[in-house]
Design an enzyme around this catalytic site. Structure first.
Site, PDB file in Angstrom:
ATOM      1  N   LYS A 144      48.067  46.517  51.505  1.00 19.21           N
ATOM      2  CA  LYS A 144      48.009  47.557  50.464  1.00 19.21           C
ATOM      3  C   LYS A 144      46.809  48.469  50.695  1.00 19.21           C
ATOM      4  CE  LYS A 144      46.107  46.622  46.205  1.00 19.21           C
ATOM      5  NZ  LYS A 144      45.091  47.646  45.919  1.00 19.21           N
ATOM      6  N   ASN A 145      45.645  47.849  50.933  1.00 17.36           N
ATOM      7  CA  ASN A 145      44.425  48.646  51.003  1.00 17.36           C
ATOM      8  C   ASN A 145      44.289  49.436  52.301  1.00 17.36           C
ATOM      9  OD1 ASN A 145      43.841  47.758  48.492  1.00 17.36           O
ATOM     10  ND2 ASN A 145      42.191  46.354  49.096  1.00 17.36           N
ATOM     11  N   CYS A 158      41.781  48.825  38.334  1.00 14.78           N
ATOM     12  CA  CYS A 158      41.570  47.484  37.784  1.00 14.78           C
ATOM     13  C   CYS A 158      40.391  47.459  36.811  1.00 14.78           C
ATOM     14  CB  CYS A 158      41.219  46.527  38.925  1.00 14.78           C
ATOM     15  SG  CYS A 158      42.622  45.913  39.809  1.00 14.78           S
ATOM     16  N   ARG A 173      33.461  51.372  38.117  1.00 17.35           N
ATOM     17  CA  ARG A 173      33.779  51.712  39.508  1.00 17.35           C
ATOM     18  C   ARG A 173      33.659  53.217  39.676  1.00 17.35           C
ATOM     19  NH1 ARG A 173      39.106  48.456  41.228  1.00 17.35           N
ATOM     20  NH2 ARG A 173      38.344  48.904  43.313  1.00 17.35           N
ATOM     21  N   PRO A 174      32.421  53.717  39.748  1.00 17.93           N
ATOM     22  CA  PRO A 174      32.230  55.159  39.866  1.00 17.93           C
ATOM     23  C   PRO A 174      32.628  55.666  41.252  1.00 17.93           C
ATOM     24  CG  PRO A 174      30.123  54.027  40.029  1.00 17.93           C
ATOM     25  CD  PRO A 174      31.154  52.973  39.789  1.00 17.93           C
ATOM     26  N   ILE A 175      32.682  57.012  41.385  1.00 17.50           N
ATOM     27  CA  ILE A 175      32.920  57.585  42.725  1.00 17.50           C
ATOM     28  C   ILE A 175      31.740  58.476  43.125  1.00 17.50           C
ATOM     29  CG2 ILE A 175      35.449  57.405  42.751  1.00 17.50           C
ATOM     30  CD1 ILE A 175      35.524  60.440  42.075  1.00 17.50           C
ATOM     31  N   LEU A 186      29.310  57.962  45.124  1.00 13.67           N
ATOM     32  CA  LEU A 186      28.985  58.002  46.562  1.00 13.67           C
ATOM     33  C   LEU A 186      29.930  58.944  47.308  1.00 13.67           C
ATOM     34  CD1 LEU A 186      28.308  54.195  47.138  1.00 13.67           C
ATOM     35  CD2 LEU A 186      26.612  56.026  46.894  1.00 13.67           C
ATOM     36  N   ASP A 245      37.987  40.418  46.940  1.00 18.36           N
ATOM     37  CA  ASP A 245      39.401  40.353  46.554  1.00 18.36           C
ATOM     38  C   ASP A 245      39.998  38.950  46.731  1.00 18.36           C
ATOM     39  OD1 ASP A 245      39.372  42.957  45.797  1.00 18.36           O
ATOM     40  OD2 ASP A 245      40.520  43.738  47.486  1.00 18.36           O
ATOM     41  N   ARG A 290      51.206  45.167  41.456  1.00 23.18           N
ATOM     42  CA  ARG A 290      50.544  46.290  42.132  1.00 23.18           C
ATOM     43  C   ARG A 290      50.229  45.920  43.581  1.00 23.18           C
ATOM     44  NH1 ARG A 290      45.304  47.234  39.820  1.00 23.18           N
ATOM     45  NH2 ARG A 290      45.212  48.349  41.769  1.00 23.18           N
TER      46      ARG A 290
END
Ligand code: UD1
Length: 424
Positions: A22-23, A117, A122-124, A126, A309, A401
């Protein structure tokens, strides 16, 4: 299909084949936005809700997506839309992966701040910092990111943390940048290599030095490309743990053993019995039955460390070990929400800050439990497979998912599981 019923206590037996990752599939699919009037052909793309969401997002931007079995073709027109839909982006955090390629290609993007999730903040930041360093003007207004640039400029970027998503977004942004982009302290996850292979297949020069440094040389144009999605190391690890937890004897096929080294090392330390069968066509891990695992300590880390994970699944496995185990989570906050649910099944887990203190119990008992996120949900399924009696895992939409045909795969291994809908 909102609940899974599991009658536990059956040792799993047989073979299971790993799905495409998936990732890896999600960033690779997002990278198709770099193409203009060209096609991307991908093989081994898993049938998953998150993949469907990415397909829907790409379609909403103008890409024609066709699927045939495990293959998909992404046919990208000369012009695409640069405004991503709120609903789709909120549904899945990985939607933020369209930011880099859209900005590189269109010079502007509107991206709602992503969801995903519930495993901590979980910022963005960066991703945005790197793009700003490459010359983009970025504003956040009303919960949306507005990014603009004439042409991105290649430069040296040091990531404060080896974020997987930020590394991927910046690699894709770098494709049409002027000059070379060097990403230092980049993530080293195998999924990043899969993305690099796709960019190379488009005609981009990408060098990965294996030490957390990625170099991308900007180009004027890219061409049709084709690639296979790597096997899903997290799904493979989940089935290996299912075999171990049920004292089963199973073969997990289509595995790249190096990708699960950290898991295999910790399992060996815990006294699990398994062998790695290498063959030119398909590697496999064969799990042999053991009665009890020994307690261990582990800490999640960016790759090649123990993957966050697989943390909930490993914690579930340690609930019945012969002593006290310590599991420290260093990648995400709030990734122990499922511990209380395991407690309902008789597990003894005490959360102390970032560490779970797991006192091994004789056995788990079936109960009704709720999945709080994707990996937490599957950890509860593993616990249910090992437990005495019946377990019901609610909120299965989280698990779907990321796990293709999980009910069919488990039944093929002899498990007694079924989806249920409606009231109990
Ligand atoms: C990816 C995976 C996810 C996995 C995670 C870590 C996909 C689609 N998802 O998520 O399954 O759990 O890697 O292996 O590939 N962070 C910041 N600022 C940022 C970006 C990240 O603070 O701009 C923090 C996050 O909050 C988190 C940590 O860095 O605490 C790791 O995040 P990251 O590596 O970016 O994970 P994702 O790419 O979101």
């Amino acid at each position: 299909m909102d609940k899974m019923r599991i009658s536990g206590g059956i040792p799993l037996k047989g073979k299971v084949r790993t799905q495409g990752a998936k990732n890896a599939a999600l960033p690779v699919m997002a990278s198709c936005l770099l193409l203009k009037g060209r096609k991307m052909t991908l093989d081994n793309v898993p049938h998953l809700q998150d993949v469907e969401t990415m397909m829907e997002l790409l379609r909403s931007l103008g890409v024609a997506v066709t699927r045939s079995g495990s293959g998909i073709v992404l046919d990208v027109p000369e012009t695409v839309s640069w405004e991503a839909s709120d609903a789709l982006v909120r549904k899945m955090r990985a939607s933020s992966l369209v930011l880099g390629p859209l900005l590189a290609r269109c010079g502007q993007v509107v991206l709602p701040l992503p969801g995903g999730c519930s495993i901590g903040s979980r910022p963005i930041d960066l991703h945005l910092k790197g793009l700003t360093q490459m010359g983009a003007k970025i504003e956040i207004r009303n919960g949306r990111v507005y990014a603009q640039v004439e042409r991105l400029r290649g430069r040296r970027i040091y990531l404060d943390f080896p974020s997987v998503g930020a590394t991927e977004n910046l690699m894709m942004a770098a494709v049409f940048a002027a000059g070379e982009t060097i990403i230092e302290n980049a993530a080293r996850e195998p999924e990043i290599e899969n993305l690099a292979a796709v960019l190379k297949s488009m005609g981009v020069q990408v060098d990965m030095e294996g030490t957390g440094c990625v170099r991308v040389k900007g180009v004027e144009d890219v061409h049709n490309c084709a690639e296979r999605v790597i096997p899903d190391r997290i799904e493979a690890g989940t089935y290996i743990l299912a075999g171990i937890m049920t004292s089963g004897e199973i073969t997990v096929e289509d595995v790249i053993p190096e990708h699960i080294d950290a898991l295999l090392a910790k399992l060996e330390e815990a006294g699990a019995s398994f062998s790695v069968n290498r063959s030119a066509s398909r590697n496999a891990v064969v799990v042999h039955p053991v009665k009890k695992l020994k307690p261990i300590s582990l800490k999640t880390m960016p790759y090649p460390g123990f993957p966050t994970d697989l943390q909930p699944q490993m914690t579930a496995a340690l609930t019945t070990s012969s002593g006290v185990s310590l599991v420290e989570e260093s990648v995400f906050q709030a990734r122990f929400l499922y511990a209380a649910e395991l407690g309902r099944m008789g597990a003894n887990i005490d959360i102390k800050g970032d560490t779970a203190v797991i006192k091994g119990v004789d056995s788990l008992d079936g109960a009704s439990v709720k999945a709080t996120d994707l990996r937490a949900g599957v950890a509860l399924i593993l616990a249910g497979l090992a437990a005495k009696g019946e377990t019901r895992v609610e909120n299965m939409e989280h698990v779907l998912r990321g796990y293709e045909s999980i009910d069919t795969k488990l039944r093929a291994l002899g498990a007694d599981v079924a989806f249920e809908t409606g009231e109990r």
